[in-house]
Structure formats: C-alpha cells, structure tokens
Design an enzyme around this catalytic site. Sequence first.
Site, mmCIF file in Angstrom:
data_model
loop_
_atom_site.group_PDB
_atom_site.id
_atom_site.type_symbol
_atom_site.label_atom_id
_atom_site.label_comp_id
_atom_site.label_asym_id
_atom_site.label_seq_id
_atom_site.Cartn_x
_atom_site.Cartn_y
_atom_site.Cartn_z
ATOM 1 N N ASP A 201 0.863 -1.185 0.000
ATOM 2 C CA ASP A 201 0.000 0.000 0.000
ATOM 3 C C ASP A 201 0.895 1.227 0.000
ATOM 4 O O ASP A 201 2.121 1.109 0.012
ATOM 5 C CB ASP A 201 -0.988 -0.003 1.178
ATOM 6 C CG ASP A 201 -2.318 0.629 0.767
ATOM 7 O OD1 ASP A 201 -2.311 1.820 0.405
ATOM 8 O OD2 ASP A 201 -3.352 -0.058 0.775
ATOM 9 N N HIS A 261 -2.499 3.052 -4.599
ATOM 10 C CA HIS A 261 -2.058 2.446 -3.334
ATOM 11 C C HIS A 261 -0.678 1.791 -3.472
ATOM 12 O O HIS A 261 -0.430 0.744 -2.907
ATOM 13 C CB HIS A 261 -3.066 1.388 -2.862
ATOM 14 C CG HIS A 261 -4.365 1.962 -2.374
ATOM 15 N ND1 HIS A 261 -4.502 2.555 -1.140
ATOM 16 C CD2 HIS A 261 -5.588 2.023 -2.960
ATOM 17 C CE1 HIS A 261 -5.755 2.950 -0.975
ATOM 18 N NE2 HIS A 261 -6.434 2.648 -2.067
ATOM 19 N N ASP A 324 -8.161 -1.026 -6.354
ATOM 20 C CA ASP A 324 -9.202 -0.144 -5.819
ATOM 21 C C ASP A 324 -8.763 1.318 -5.808
ATOM 22 O O ASP A 324 -7.579 1.641 -5.778
ATOM 23 C CB ASP A 324 -9.592 -0.570 -4.393
ATOM 24 C CG ASP A 324 -8.397 -0.574 -3.445
ATOM 25 O OD1 ASP A 324 -7.321 -1.012 -3.863
ATOM 26 O OD2 ASP A 324 -8.548 -0.119 -2.293
ATOM 27 N N GLU A 325 -9.775 2.173 -5.835
ATOM 28 C CA GLU A 325 -9.673 3.598 -5.485
ATOM 29 C C GLU A 325 -8.667 4.407 -6.294
ATOM 30 O O GLU A 325 -8.095 5.370 -5.769
ATOM 31 C CB GLU A 325 -9.335 3.737 -3.989
ATOM 32 C CG GLU A 325 -10.439 3.248 -3.091
ATOM 33 C CD GLU A 325 -10.193 3.560 -1.626
ATOM 34 O OE1 GLU A 325 -11.112 4.093 -1.008
ATOM 35 O OE2 GLU A 325 -9.097 3.269 -1.112
ATOM 36 N N TRP A 392 -16.990 -4.868 -2.779
ATOM 37 C CA TRP A 392 -16.853 -4.192 -1.477
ATOM 38 C C TRP A 392 -17.877 -3.093 -1.246
ATOM 39 O O TRP A 392 -17.923 -2.507 -0.181
ATOM 40 C CB TRP A 392 -15.427 -3.727 -1.233
ATOM 41 C CG TRP A 392 -14.820 -2.677 -2.119
ATOM 42 C CD1 TRP A 392 -14.344 -2.855 -3.371
ATOM 43 C CD2 TRP A 392 -14.572 -1.303 -1.792
ATOM 44 N NE1 TRP A 392 -13.823 -1.684 -3.854
ATOM 45 C CE2 TRP A 392 -13.941 -0.717 -2.912
ATOM 46 C CE3 TRP A 392 -14.818 -0.509 -0.658
ATOM 47 C CZ2 TRP A 392 -13.564 0.637 -2.925
ATOM 48 C CZ3 TRP A 392 -14.436 0.824 -0.676
ATOM 49 C CH2 TRP A 392 -13.814 1.389 -1.796
ATOM 50 N N PHE A 418 -14.069 -4.966 9.259
ATOM 51 C CA PHE A 418 -13.974 -5.064 10.715
ATOM 52 C C PHE A 418 -13.168 -3.922 11.331
ATOM 53 O O PHE A 418 -12.948 -3.907 12.538
ATOM 54 C CB PHE A 418 -13.389 -6.424 11.114
ATOM 55 C CG PHE A 418 -14.282 -7.593 10.773
ATOM 56 C CD1 PHE A 418 -15.634 -7.424 10.514
ATOM 57 C CD2 PHE A 418 -13.774 -8.884 10.726
ATOM 58 C CE1 PHE A 418 -16.465 -8.496 10.201
ATOM 59 C CE2 PHE A 418 -14.590 -9.972 10.423
ATOM 60 C CZ PHE A 418 -15.934 -9.775 10.155
HETATM 61 C C1 ACM Z 1 -11.186 -0.578 -0.234
HETATM 62 O O1 ACM Z 1 -11.794 -0.514 0.825
HETATM 63 N N1 ACM Z 1 -10.521 0.471 -0.684
HETATM 64 C C2 ACM Z 1 -11.187 -1.775 -1.063
#
Ligand code: ACM
Length: 731
Positions: A201, A261, A324-325, A392, A418
């Site tokens: 990340d 990331h 992601d993102e 997600w 979580f």
């Molecule tokens: C995420 O929560 N960015 C996959």
Amino acid sequence: MTSSFLRRPGLWLALLPLACGRLGAQGVDIVPRPLHVETAADSFRLRSDMAITCDAPLAPQARYLQETLAGPTGWDLELRPGARRADIRLTLADSASLPAEGYRLTVERRRVSIEAADAAGAFYGVQSLLQLFPPEVYDRVRRRGVSWAAPCVRISDAPNRPWRGMMLDVARYFFDKEFVKKYIDMMAMYKLNRLQLHMIDDSGWRLEIKKYPRLTQVGAWAGPDENRLGGYYTQDDMRELIAYARVRGVEIVPELEFPAHILSAIVAYPELGCTGEQHKVPVQHFISRDLLCVGKESSLRFLEDVLDEVCALFPSPVIGIGGDEAVYTRWESCPRCRAVMEREGLAKASELQGWLTNVVARMAARRGRTVLGWEEIIQRGPVETPVTALIWHNVADTIQATRTGHKAVLTPCTHLYFDFPEGATPGEVKHATWMPPIPLEKTYGIEVNDYAPTSTVVGVQGSMWADQFIHGTTLQEIALIDENRSERYMEYFTFPRLLALAEVAWTPKALRSYPSFLSRLSRQYARLDAKGCGYRVPEPVIAATEPAGDSLRVTLAPAVAGAPIVYTTDGSYPTIHSARYTAPVTVARAADLRAMTVVSPRHYSLPTYMPPDYSAYAAYGTFTAAWKPLDLQPGPATWRLDCSGKVTANGTYDVTFVQTRGSKALRLGRLRLVKRDAVSAEAAPADNTGGHHTYTLTVTDFEAGTPYYLEVETDAGGTNDSAGLVFVRKH
Ligand code: ACM
Ligand code: ZN
C-alpha cells in the site's frame, strides 16, 4: 457409520444446543454450526494411553491433533499412521460420499472417528472435535484437574461456500510472523480457508522481491532513519507462513496493489510513477494520487518480474492485484500514459485501468494463475480473462460479475469491514469512521444472494484494514485493552465478528439463526480466552426502560449467557468490583446508569451508555457534537469539532447549529470543513445572530478512512453560558 450406532439408534437425539449455565460448560456449541448433528447421553474420555492413527495423506492433520492435545493434557499420545487399531482415527472417505472439505465425525464412548473428503475435511473434523472438549483444550500449558471428555455425537458436515476468507492489511501496519500465525490459527479454528495478505500500500511494501531490493530496503519503512517503523517478510518468512497455513487448510492469497495504493514502491523506485518525483513513505493515513505509470515499458517489466517471484513463492492459484480507489489525474496528465490510451483507442483514463487488468490477467495466465482484485477491476471496461472480484460496495454487483463470466467474493464494507467498531459506545478504540458501526448482528445478517442459478459467488470474506493503526499513529487507550499495541486492537475488532462471518460462509441459510448463534457464541468466549485471543465483550443489553415517578427503571439482560453484569448508578465508570446486577435498577437520569459485562477478571465490556434523545431535531440530521457553558470562549474564537463519520461521500451537506441555552445569542462566523489539515469545503458566515443556523457545504474530495473536522468561528458576545447542539445532514 460404526456398528454401535446401528445397534443403539435410540440413544441418539436430534441436536438442540445444550443449555449450560456455566460459561464454557461442555455441550455441542460448535461454530460454525454443522450441517447435521446427533447427540447421545454419553461421552468419550481421553486418556494418556490412547493412540491416534490416520491414512498416510492425513498425517499432518493427525500430528496437529496430537500436538494440540499435548499442550493442555501434558500427554504424548501415540501417533501410528497406517495402524489398524487406534482410539482416534482419521481416514479418507471415498470421494463420492462426501463433498470437498466435508467430514463425518463420530464420537463414541470408546473411540473417535473422523472420515474426511480430503485433508481440509480432516482438519475440520479435528476442529469440531476440539470444540467438543472443554475450552482448556486450547491452552498451550498443562491444565491439571480437567476432565478431557467430549459428548458422544455424530456429525456430518461440509461447507456451503468454497471461499471463506479474511483479508489482513499488513501494509498499513506490519504484523510480524507470529501474529500472522496466530491469525491463521484463529481463522482455522472456525474453518475459514483463505487469508488474503494485503502486502502493498502507499504506506509500506512488505514482501522481499530479490530483483528490486529497494522495495523493502526503502519502501518498508516510514519515519526518520533513527526511529523508523515498519518491516517486511523475507521470502523465507513467507515460505514458513505458507506451510503453517497449509496444514491448517488456509491458502495464503498474496495481494499486490496497483495502479493506486503503491506509493511505497514509487518511493523506492520513483521511475515507477508518472512524474518521477521523489516521495516519502507516509506515517499517517494517506491515499496517494500517484499511480503506477503504465506508459513505460519498465513498469510492465516490473509487474512481470514481481509476478515471477510471487508465483514462485505462493502456491495460491489466485494472485491479488488490488485495483481499488484509483483517481486518474496522474494518467490524464502523463504523456506516456496518454500515448497508450491513444494507441489502444481508449477514450477515458479510467479505461486504462481496464486495459491494465487485461494485461496483468494475461501475465498471470501465462504463469498458470488467475487474478483477484477489488471490484474496480471489472468495472473499468471489459476484462477478457476470467478474474475474481472482491465486491466491497454493493452486493448486487455480483450480478455483473456473473453476467461477464467472473467470480465474486462478497466483502461489503457495510457488513464485513472489521475496522469499523461494533457499536457507538463512548470509549470505543480508535476506528474507521466513514461509515456507521457494524454490530455483530449486522455481520451475521449479511445477504449472500446468488441472484441467478448460474451464480459465480464463491464466498464471503472479512476485511481487516489497518489504516487506522498505521505506524506512527498514537492509539487511543481504553481500560479494557490496556496496552498500546496494534495487535490487541486487531483481535478486538476481529472477534467475535469473525465467528459470525464463519457461520455465514459455512452454514447454509436455512440453518442459520442469530439466537442460536448467540447461544453458542456465549460458550465460545472461554475458548478464545484459552487460545489467548482478544475479543470485544458485548455490553449488557438494555432490555426495558420505564418511568418510575421522576425516575427511570431500567431492566438489563446479559449479552453473554452466564456472565455477571456489574453497574453504578452515579454515572461513574464501573469496575469489576461494582455492584452485581440481579434485578431492575432505578436511576434519576438515563446517563446515571453504567453497566458492564464481566466475562473474566481481565475481560469485560465497555460500560453501557444511554444517549440523550435528540429525536426532536431529527430533521437536522445526525447528532454530531454538543457545546456546554464554558466550552466556548466568550470572545471571538474558532471551535474545532470532529465530524468524522458524518461526511460519508462527495455531495452536499447541511450543518446546523442549534443554541439551546445562554443569555446571549452565539454569533456564528465562517464554517470550514477540514480534511487532515487542508480545507475541504467552506461556507459563508451566518447572517443572523440567533445562534441557530444551517450552513451548506459541498464536498468534492471525499477520502474514505480520513478524519474530518468542522472549524467554526464563534463569538459568544462576552459570556460563556451558552449551550447547544450540532447536526449534520447529507442531501
Ligand atoms: C477498499 O476498501 N478500498 C477496497
Ligand atoms: Zn504515466
């Protein structure tokens, strides 16, 4: 099936969870709930002279059982692979008679038999057997005076879903090998079988890659050299973890991350980014806008090289690629990335991610693997090679996965992230705030909907993000986790919700029942204690409140069957020595009663808290903050208040200040919304002086996981006796 079952069928009763008063008392309280259980009124008693045998392929599982029993009993049970006679027997059933990972466990007065479809099934038979012994069976040290008895049962069992996973974020916080082993142990205890290790990340690269040594020499560490924080797994460390997990039926799924990331790699090798700029590994929560530059041949070679080493190391047929993102501003302004878009006929930079997913899925296919990534990997254009998408956001997005030939794993942030707390009880540890809390019941109630007979939903997975615990962040301490170490916090957030996840993944919907789960869970806490695993103890349930003259009569109910409740009636924080609850309690005000569940002297809940009733202000949105006399300066000042969790996405928000007391109207000036230390949105001063005003703010740079604050200019006109409330409402 053994002959004594045939001879004495009348002894077997259909399963009802046995009612036990004592915490951890013995019964059939298995989590996740098995498919079929019959019990008999007799028990098997383990003795020091007993022997274990197994079919040769099940030797690792038999050894695991022998070693597990050796700790608490102090007995070195004989292990005789291939022997014809033994007291505990692990055998492979013919494959037609049991589904994959299935087992039949038969506990009789004189012997135990585990018949399994495969090694995983044998391991799960062993886990169910351990859950029949007293909780002390999980201890690593010898426990004298325990009767090692297990009730006679006949269980046949198999999982509902093949993918029963947890994602552990080791990138934001480096969890050492021992912690990862413990996490694997705990997953295995509840029959989870995939550990997705989020190893890359912005804030850290955690896997040794021999061809790119700076990834871990530089990218694994944050902060000044003399005080650096972080760490990484050598390839030898990882081989050890993979072997450890394998015996326990857990596949480690390595997760790389790109195109976003991945700042830690760009710090180590700036040429991997579009700008070539030298960054630093961040020490705070931070989502970088930097992307892997896909316009350079060297970036694609980097991916090939990393995949070579990752595939040589990990046997997992599935390799995580993140995805992601990403925000695409860097690609949009990069001439090299734009050249790829032009060459490939792509209209938008987002489609470049779809192109990249295709490229990497083909790279993986050449190595005999498929890829797994966050849902974005199938949402940025068609992907020709079948992949597995981690859904997600919206569970209904599995429909798109099914329709386009991809597999889906459900890990919706609303139910299975979580890093959100279970409740909003004051005193909760530092947690993610961009969504509301996720109570245990919500996790248990997740819809695992196939939508179509051709469904490709392979399972469910919990996500344990660590961005709130990133190295360098000071963790808030609370009494019940009296140590400032992230490992304990991870357990606190993971348990008991992992048990709910396990039951959702393993047990078919028709057999799932929350009351049954809670009843069995009550007797699992002692097992977690014996394992040395932390967990969140639930607060007592406020079962009823009723007026009693000017006072309030409150009835409490235990959240953990058999665990005492202690309480105070003067608003003070209870201790385990406070008065023990036996009957309804009368208090002057709701906030005077604080009550907590005591599972053990070291393990107790936060005190219950009954919040004031703001329903009269419901039109203004969610209660966010209150000010009391003396809180604000009498003269001009700026008041900063935390509104994390109230700002949940880009969009327009109303922020309303309501003055409820005070000799003078509070004058309200400019309002700013602040993200980290930068202004994210701003609103003009109120044009009245009535201490009651609604501001409107527009958020365009929302970032999940980041704290938000409101800063408002105030002038109380020379007094400090005002009080009021602040609400936030999203349009
Ligand atoms: C995420 O929560 N960015 C996959
Ligand atoms: Zn570029």
